[in-house]
Scaffold this active site. Sequence first.
Site, short mmCIF file in Angstrom:
data_model
loop_
_atom_site.label_atom_id
_atom_site.label_comp_id
_atom_site.label_asym_id
_atom_site.label_seq_id
_atom_site.Cartn_x
_atom_site.Cartn_y
_atom_site.Cartn_z
N ASP A 45 -10.82 1.79 -3.93
CA ASP A 45 -10.17 0.47 -4.09
C ASP A 45 -10.81 -0.38 -5.17
O ASP A 45 -10.83 -1.60 -5.08
CB ASP A 45 -10.17 -0.32 -2.76
N HIS A 65 -2.91 3.76 -4.63
CA HIS A 65 -3.14 2.82 -5.72
C HIS A 65 -2.08 1.75 -5.64
O HIS A 65 -0.93 2.05 -5.35
CB HIS A 65 -2.94 3.51 -7.07
P1 GDP Z 1 -7.47 1.75 -6.49
O1 GDP Z 1 -7.21 2.60 -5.31
O2 GDP Z 1 -8.85 1.94 -7.04
O3 GDP Z 1 -6.42 1.81 -7.53
O4 GDP Z 1 -7.51 0.27 -5.95
P2 GDP Z 1 -6.38 -0.61 -5.26
O5 GDP Z 1 -5.04 -0.05 -5.32
O6 GDP Z 1 -6.91 -1.05 -3.97
O7 GDP Z 1 -6.41 -1.82 -6.28
C1 GDP Z 1 -7.05 -2.96 -6.04
C2 GDP Z 1 -6.12 -4.15 -6.00
O8 GDP Z 1 -6.59 -5.06 -6.95
C3 GDP Z 1 -4.67 -3.93 -6.35
O9 GDP Z 1 -3.89 -4.79 -5.54
C4 GDP Z 1 -4.59 -4.33 -7.82
O10 GDP Z 1 -3.32 -4.83 -8.19
C5 GDP Z 1 -5.59 -5.42 -7.87
N1 GDP Z 1 -6.29 -5.56 -9.12
C6 GDP Z 1 -6.73 -4.59 -9.99
N2 GDP Z 1 -7.43 -5.17 -10.98
C7 GDP Z 1 -7.45 -6.51 -10.72
C8 GDP Z 1 -8.06 -7.64 -11.36
O11 GDP Z 1 -8.73 -7.53 -12.37
N3 GDP Z 1 -7.86 -8.84 -10.77
C9 GDP Z 1 -7.15 -9.03 -9.63
N4 GDP Z 1 -7.04 -10.24 -9.12
N5 GDP Z 1 -6.58 -7.98 -8.99
C10 GDP Z 1 -6.73 -6.76 -9.53
#
Ligand code: GDP
Length: 424
Positions: free
Chosen positions: A12, A40
């Site tokens: 995440d 994701h």
């Molecule tokens: P992954 O499994 O590593 O892709 O992580 P997630 O799907 O849990 O992504 C993390 C969350 O953070 C998602 O809802 C993204 O849209 C959001 N996100 C990613 N980068 C950023 C950022 O720089 N700022 C903010 N506020 N949200 C982000």
Amino acid sequence: MVKAVVGANWGDEGKGKITDMLSQETDIIVRFQGGANAGHTIVNDYGKFALHTLPSGVFYGHTTSIIGNGVALNIPVLFKEIQDIVDRNVPMPKILVSDRAQMVMPYHILFDAYEEERLAGKSFGSTKSGIAPFYSDKYAKIGFQVNELFEPEKLKEKLLRVIVQKNILLEHLYHKPLLDAEELFQTLMEYRQMIEPYVCDVSAYLYQAIKDGKNILLEGQLGSLKDPDHGIYPMVTSSSTLAAYGAIGAGIPPYEIKQIITVVKAYSSAVGAGAFVSEIFGDEADELRRRGGDGGEYGATTGRPRRMGWFDCVASKYGCRIQGTTDVAFTVLDVLGYLDEIPVCVGYDIDGEVTTDFPTTGKLEKAKPVLKNMPGWKCDIRGIKTYEELPENCRKYIEFIEEQIGFPITMISNGPGRNDIIYR
Ligand code: GDP
């Protein structure tokens, strides 16, 4: 040129967003491990999507999306995911599935749930997607590869054999209904119809693609600390989350992976059980959870509230090292703009001794965080496009963490959108 995008921590970290962003200049995106247990979250012009099986590149017309042999392939989930995005007006993506990928069987999902039920309070916090039973069977050599669907007679015979063992467990350990070979065979024939258009000799395809100079991106799931060898065993996932495994799970030479972009989040979050040294609780955690990510820190697959914590330099330094990081993408920094002071975990106190080396699980469970407070920047940094424009305290936070983890932060993500990125 082959790049990998992987996580340094518990998952995440925002890998989906970074992959989506890099997809603009990528021809082929490959998922090389894991299954539909994690996901994701991606925000783009078509809307907000939670992907579990498809690589994050499916939103671009020019990319080919590949499910590598290392993935735990859940065919109905993949089929439904394709349907969902097409229903929401995304053009039909080009998808290839390795003929050597193994399939999550309906009984893997049942066994996952039954085992969690049996362990009750001592469970691993599984998402019950069948991933652990799937990989157990793969390495016990009783798994089923996609290519086996195309030899129905042999398949039937093998099913009968495998089911004997499964039914003994179902009857005597779990006290649950038994499996029926004929019914399972029919289900697999439905899977065959769903998957047939996508089946491909992926390693041969990628061999040629590398020769042709294509840009290939390996997309990891979860992060270093969930790796079965190098993570917080046994509170880990069942397939390797490391970039090195990208070579195996995609079927390419290891020396072709030229860039390893490790995604590191500006604070910590984790799902499932296991030691989490910089974890915070109560109102402090609730506020960070509510403000975190894009719309709160809740699991993309399960909707479970994530466990929250401050940035952990010890875990991240280790997580980056074990990935073989060439670049760090530092994400979700915008979320911290509300804090007067930002605590950072700079060491672990284990029985009175402070270390910055990430220990094995037994010691990890005894570790207490050594915190240092960094001054906050108290403003919204979304929309900022250059490093110099970031508030001074924000740059100090980035530079302090870079020094602690010892790998270069070359990208800073200050919002969930594709273009919310600052290159350094
Ligand atoms: P992954 O499994 O590593 O892709 O992580 P997630 O799907 O849990 O992504 C993390 C969350 O953070 C998602 O809802 C993204 O849209 C959001 N996100 C990613 N980068 C950023 C950022 O720089 N700022 C903010 N506020 N949200 C982000």
